[in-house]
Design a protein around this motif. Structure first.
Motif, PDB file in Angstrom:
ATOM      1  N   ALA A 195      11.170  56.494  54.131  1.00 21.75           N
ATOM      2  CA  ALA A 195      12.302  55.590  54.323  1.00 21.75           C
ATOM      3  C   ALA A 195      13.155  56.017  55.504  1.00 21.75           C
ATOM      4  N   ARG A 196      13.334  57.327  55.656  1.00 15.65           N
ATOM      5  CA  ARG A 196      14.133  57.833  56.774  1.00 15.65           C
ATOM      6  C   ARG A 196      13.437  57.549  58.115  1.00 15.65           C
ATOM      7  N   ALA A 201      16.051  53.821  57.644  1.00 12.04           N
ATOM      8  CA  ALA A 201      16.968  53.507  56.544  1.00 12.04           C
ATOM      9  C   ALA A 201      18.191  54.410  56.610  1.00 12.04           C
ATOM     10  N   SER A 202      19.348  53.858  56.289  1.00  9.95           N
ATOM     11  CA  SER A 202      20.583  54.633  56.289  1.00  9.95           C
ATOM     12  C   SER A 202      20.620  55.560  55.075  1.00  9.95           C
ATOM     13  N   ASP A 203      21.535  56.525  55.128  1.00 12.63           N
ATOM     14  CA  ASP A 203      21.671  57.453  54.001  1.00 12.63           C
ATOM     15  C   ASP A 203      22.041  56.722  52.717  1.00 12.63           C
ATOM     16  N   THR A 204      22.948  55.747  52.838  1.00 11.70           N
ATOM     17  CA  THR A 204      23.365  54.993  51.652  1.00 11.70           C
ATOM     18  C   THR A 204      22.192  54.224  51.056  1.00 11.70           C
ATOM     19  N   ARG A 205      21.383  53.604  51.888  1.00  5.57           N
ATOM     20  CA  ARG A 205      20.223  52.855  51.397  1.00  5.57           C
ATOM     21  C   ARG A 205      19.213  53.796  50.753  1.00  5.57           C
ATOM     22  N   ILE A 206      19.003  54.946  51.333  1.00  8.66           N
ATOM     23  CA  ILE A 206      18.058  55.908  50.753  1.00  8.66           C
ATOM     24  C   ILE A 206      18.529  56.358  49.377  1.00  8.66           C
ATOM     25  N   VAL A 248      20.761  54.770  47.293  1.00  9.29           N
ATOM     26  CA  VAL A 248      20.892  53.688  46.314  1.00  9.29           C
ATOM     27  C   VAL A 248      19.550  53.046  45.988  1.00  9.29           C
ATOM     28  N   ARG A 249      18.704  52.831  46.976  1.00 11.26           N
ATOM     29  CA  ARG A 249      17.469  52.086  46.768  1.00 11.26           C
ATOM     30  C   ARG A 249      16.268  52.967  46.452  1.00 11.26           C
ATOM     31  N   HIS A 250      16.297  54.235  46.811  1.00 16.39           N
ATOM     32  CA  HIS A 250      15.106  55.061  46.666  1.00 16.39           C
ATOM     33  C   HIS A 250      15.308  56.262  45.729  1.00 16.39           C
TER      34      HIS A 250
END
Length: 275
Positions: free
Chosen positions: A173-174, A178-183, A185-187
């Motif tokens: 994801a990184r 992907a942003s830190d917040t998305r990583i 919350v979503r992963h």
């Protein structure tokens, strides 16, 4: 074969516990419709009546119906426990995720200083001091218990995030930007949900017990509101001449705490892949 039988028995026990908790939730939700009497109505002519005589659980020293008060006490206990766990979980997830994901000085400050500072004091004593300072009341009671309960969730989330941030799906994801917040919350958070759910179930039992303790000490919801802890406090003077005054609210606390504790244990066992 033993493994399959064990899993089947766990599922049956889980359904039994969930059914009991659902029943308690329905009782709390529909207490005004289920209660045969006003829980705050004083009838001195009917004081200290034993179970029966038109009162299923008897009456207390002021002639109030104990059965109705137990039903309304479920609303306070379950409502406080659910709110406390929700608030503690939100704060703990935010603090634990930041400390575990970023590490470094953030982890040092949040884990070494903030979390350890709260863990250095017994939670119930901190809650008692907080409520005693601000005064009894539902809002202060919830805030005090949440203030002392978030640390356990924060440490759990921190440990889980630290382990998950090195996994391949996080690196993938990184690499995709992907942003830190998305990583987070979503992963990461969806993949560490199991231990958090188990901890929340156990936390519900602890919150019910803590609310009963503070109410017993006169630091919970002020009268005439019915609370299991305050009912036990009222029953102290009548343990020998009217033991049912203590037996029914104490039984409600025991059944609720055991059901929530069993739920946490069953969820933990079923999530243990080592079986």
């Amino acid at each position: 074969m033993r493994y399959t039988a064990g899993r089947t028995s766990d599922r049956i026990a889980l359904w039994i516990v969930l059914s009991l908790l659902c029943l308690l939730a329905l009782v709390a939700l529909f207490a005004p419709q289920l209660a045969p009497h006003d829980p705050a109505s004083i009838q001195l002519s009917a004081r200290l009546l034993p179970p029966g005589h038109g009162y299923l659980f008897g009456t207390d020293e002021l002639g109030r119906d104990i059965f109705s008060r137990v039903l309304f006490g479920a609303r306070i206990s379950l409502g406080v426990a659910t709110t406390v766990v929700a608030l503690s979980l939100v704060v703990g997830m935010v603090v634990g995720a930041i400390a575990g994901f970023y590490g470094g000085w953030r982890d040092t400050v949040l884990n070494l200083y903030v979390m350890n500072a709260f863990l250095a004091l017994p939670g119930i004593l901190l809650a008692i001091a907080f409520v005693a300072f601000l005064g009894p009341g539902l809002r202060n009671l919830i805030f005090a218990l949440a203030l002392t309960g978030w640390v356990n969730y924060a440490r759990l989330v921190r440990a889980q995030v630290m382990a998950a941030r090195e996994r391949e799906y996080v690196e993938a994801a990184r690499s995709l930007g992907a942003s830190d917040t998305r990583i987070l919350v979503r992963h990461i958070l969806p993949n560490i949900a199991q231990p958090i759910i188990v901890q929340s179930a156990i936390g519900l039992a602890a919150a019910v017990l803590a609310e009963a303790t503070l109410s017993f000490l006169g630091l919970g919801v002020p009268p005439p509101a019915a609370s299991w802890g305050s009912m036990l406090n009222d029953a102290r003077a009548h343990l020998f001449d009217a033991p049912y005054m203590a037996a029914f609210p104490a039984g409600a606390v025991i059944v609720t705490v055991l059901a929530m504790s069993f739920l946490g244990d069953l969820l933990r066992d079923m999530a243990d892949v080592r079986g």
